[in-house]
Design an enzyme around this catalytic site. Structure first.
Site, PDB file in Angstrom:
ATOM      1  N   PRO A  13       0.836  -1.208   0.000  1.00  0.00           N
ATOM      2  CA  PRO A  13       0.000   0.000   0.000  1.00  0.00           C
ATOM      3  C   PRO A  13       0.873   1.262   0.000  1.00  0.00           C
ATOM      4  O   PRO A  13       1.975   1.246   0.545  1.00  0.00           O
ATOM      5  CB  PRO A  13      -0.797  -0.108   1.312  1.00  0.00           C
ATOM      6  CG  PRO A  13      -0.140  -1.138   2.129  1.00  0.00           C
ATOM      7  CD  PRO A  13       0.671  -2.006   1.236  1.00  0.00           C
ATOM      8  N   ASP A  14       0.331   2.335  -0.629  1.00  0.00           N
ATOM      9  CA  ASP A  14       1.077   3.600  -0.519  1.00  0.00           C
ATOM     10  C   ASP A  14       0.668   4.246   0.800  1.00  0.00           C
ATOM     11  O   ASP A  14       0.124   3.568   1.683  1.00  0.00           O
ATOM     12  CB  ASP A  14       0.818   4.474  -1.757  1.00  0.00           C
ATOM     13  CG  ASP A  14      -0.607   5.004  -1.825  1.00  0.00           C
ATOM     14  OD1 ASP A  14      -0.965   5.607  -2.852  1.00  0.00           O
ATOM     15  OD2 ASP A  14      -1.366   4.798  -0.857  1.00  0.00           O
ATOM     16  N   PHE A  15       0.915   5.524   0.975  1.00  0.00           N
ATOM     17  CA  PHE A  15       0.643   6.163   2.271  1.00  0.00           C
ATOM     18  C   PHE A  15      -0.672   6.925   2.266  1.00  0.00           C
ATOM     19  O   PHE A  15      -1.432   6.863   3.235  1.00  0.00           O
ATOM     20  CB  PHE A  15       1.797   7.126   2.631  1.00  0.00           C
ATOM     21  CG  PHE A  15       3.073   6.396   2.941  1.00  0.00           C
ATOM     22  CD1 PHE A  15       3.995   6.123   1.934  1.00  0.00           C
ATOM     23  CD2 PHE A  15       3.334   5.933   4.223  1.00  0.00           C
ATOM     24  CE1 PHE A  15       5.165   5.421   2.212  1.00  0.00           C
ATOM     25  CE2 PHE A  15       4.507   5.232   4.518  1.00  0.00           C
ATOM     26  CZ  PHE A  15       5.415   4.980   3.501  1.00  0.00           C
ATOM     27  N   ARG A  16      -0.939   7.651   1.139  1.00  0.00           N
ATOM     28  CA  ARG A  16      -2.023   8.641   1.235  1.00  0.00           C
ATOM     29  C   ARG A  16      -3.225   8.377   0.340  1.00  0.00           C
ATOM     30  O   ARG A  16      -4.160   9.178   0.347  1.00  0.00           O
ATOM     31  CB  ARG A  16      -1.432  10.043   0.930  1.00  0.00           C
ATOM     32  CG  ARG A  16      -0.431  10.469   2.002  1.00  0.00           C
ATOM     33  CD  ARG A  16       0.244  11.803   1.689  1.00  0.00           C
ATOM     34  NE  ARG A  16       1.149  12.163   2.789  1.00  0.00           N
ATOM     35  CZ  ARG A  16       2.380  11.678   2.910  1.00  0.00           C
ATOM     36  NH1 ARG A  16       2.854  10.818   2.021  1.00  0.00           N
ATOM     37  NH2 ARG A  16       3.165  12.021   3.933  1.00  0.00           N
ATOM     38  N   ASN A  87      10.962   5.293  -1.236  1.00  0.00           N
ATOM     39  CA  ASN A  87      10.467   3.994  -0.786  1.00  0.00           C
ATOM     40  C   ASN A  87      11.482   3.259   0.093  1.00  0.00           C
ATOM     41  O   ASN A  87      12.684   3.392  -0.090  1.00  0.00           O
ATOM     42  CB  ASN A  87      10.088   3.132  -1.997  1.00  0.00           C
ATOM     43  CG  ASN A  87       8.949   3.758  -2.780  1.00  0.00           C
ATOM     44  OD1 ASN A  87       8.272   4.664  -2.270  1.00  0.00           O
ATOM     45  ND2 ASN A  87       8.761   3.320  -4.004  1.00  0.00           N
ATOM     46  N   ASP A  89      10.948  -0.105   0.624  1.00  0.00           N
ATOM     47  CA  ASP A  89      10.721  -1.537   0.369  1.00  0.00           C
ATOM     48  C   ASP A  89      11.909  -2.215  -0.312  1.00  0.00           C
ATOM     49  O   ASP A  89      11.919  -3.423  -0.487  1.00  0.00           O
ATOM     50  CB  ASP A  89       9.428  -1.727  -0.463  1.00  0.00           C
ATOM     51  CG  ASP A  89       9.453  -0.887  -1.755  1.00  0.00           C
ATOM     52  OD1 ASP A  89       8.408  -0.301  -2.089  1.00  0.00           O
ATOM     53  OD2 ASP A  89      10.514  -0.790  -2.402  1.00  0.00           O
ATOM     54  N   HIS A 106      14.607   8.161   2.103  1.00  0.00           N
ATOM     55  CA  HIS A 106      13.941   7.973   3.410  1.00  0.00           C
ATOM     56  C   HIS A 106      14.470   6.726   4.101  1.00  0.00           C
ATOM     57  O   HIS A 106      13.824   6.159   4.978  1.00  0.00           O
ATOM     58  CB  HIS A 106      12.420   7.935   3.238  1.00  0.00           C
ATOM     59  CG  HIS A 106      11.896   9.278   2.829  1.00  0.00           C
ATOM     60  ND1 HIS A 106      10.598   9.511   2.449  1.00  0.00           N
ATOM     61  CD2 HIS A 106      12.525  10.487   2.720  1.00  0.00           C
ATOM     62  CE1 HIS A 106      10.435  10.798   2.147  1.00  0.00           C
ATOM     63  NE2 HIS A 106      11.598  11.402   2.293  1.00  0.00           N
TER      64      HIS A 106
END
Ligand code: APR
Length: 263
Positions: A13-16, A87, A89, A106
């Site tokens: 899933p993304d964040f927003r 990302n 991941d 990040h």
């Protein structure tokens, strides 16, 4: 420049995105507000929510998709100056983009740091603990060990500052799968020369593509894989993409299902 939107086709899933994004699905973690999961002050009080998320995101659970392999093909063709990703991941590494071409702005799970004695460890050392829902402890001082994911307010990795020379020398900027909501990463979109075309491949217009457009901006809106396929089509790179994906499939037979589901 890449964000969580390039990994949603891989099942992360993304964040927003309302409803499906991580920040809409944190009830299970019982935290005061979504971003707390990436805040040090909260982490020191209760590291469990972060490690529950880390268990989900730890490298090895997901496979790169067509969008990642397009970025890999840019590298194989000697056209990738640098990939700046938000990302965590690690799918850019799994897709075969070498670390020197990557800026994981990040942070990453590939390394971890003790929050007390500051000793560094390979992230792999704590996979077992994280998968067993145990908060990783420093082998030396027993302090809590935190993967080198950048929390809000923390310094970005030194490599992020490569942008000082990368962006002024780039002759094309691709912005893929990001809301451009988080600084200082988002501002990089304005750091290329005004003569340099900027191509957004994203579900919707974001950042300067929405409120500070340049005459040579291009927006390929809609699903990220469909958008990347369109660019591959225009470049007449279909053959090479299929060969690359086929070779990766042979290298990672176990990842077969994901690879083909995602692409
Ligand atoms: N196709 C096209 N666009 C997509 C797809 C898809 N399949 N999936 C998601 N998107 C788009 C969303 O519409 C959104 O514009 O990708 C963007 C993802 O935005 P965010 O969820 O905000 O993710 P990101 O931009 O990477 O977030 C940046 O926020 O909380 C911090 O550290 C966290 O690195 C993260 C940073």
């Amino acid at each position: 420049m890449a964000g969580a939107g390039i990994s949603t086709p891989s099942g992360i899933p993304d964040f927003r995105t309302p409803g499906s994004g991580l920040y809409s699905n944190l009830e299970q973690y019982n935290i005061p507000y979504p971003e707390a999961i990436f805040e040090l002050a909260y982490f020191f009080v209760n590291p469990k929510p972060f490690f529950t998320l880390a268990k989900e995101l730890y490298p090895g659970n997901y496979r790169p998709n067509y969008a990642h392999y397009f970025l890999r093909l840019l590298h194989d063709k000697g056209l990738l100056l640098r990939l700046y990703t938000q990302n965590i991941d690690g799918l850019e590494r799994v897709a075969g983009i070498p670390p020197d071409k990557l800026v994981e702005a990040h942070g990453t799970f590939a390394t971890a740091t003790c929050t007390v004695c500051r000793r560094k460890f390979p992230g792999e050392d704590f996979r077992e603990d994280v998968m067993a829902d145990k908060v990783p402890q420093c082998r030396v001082c027993t302090g809590v060990v935190k993967p080198d994911i950048v929390f809000f307010g923390e310094e970005l990795p030194q490599r992020f500052f490569l942008h000082v020379t990368d962006f002024p020398t780039a002759d094309l900027l691709l912005v893929i799968g990001t809301s451009l909501e988080v600084e200082p990463f988002a501002s990089l979109a304005g750091a290329v020369r005004s003569s340099v075309p900027r191509v957004l491949i994203n579900r919707d217009l974001v950042g300067p593509f929405a409120w500070q457009q340049r005459y040579n901006d291009v927006a390929q809106l809609g699903d990220v894989v469909a958008g990347v396929r369109k660019v591959v089509e225009l470049l007449d790179w279909n053959e090479e993409m299929q060969t690359l994906i086929q070779n990766e499939k042979e290298k990672h037979p176990l990842g077969d299902a994901f690879l083909f589901v995602a692409v």
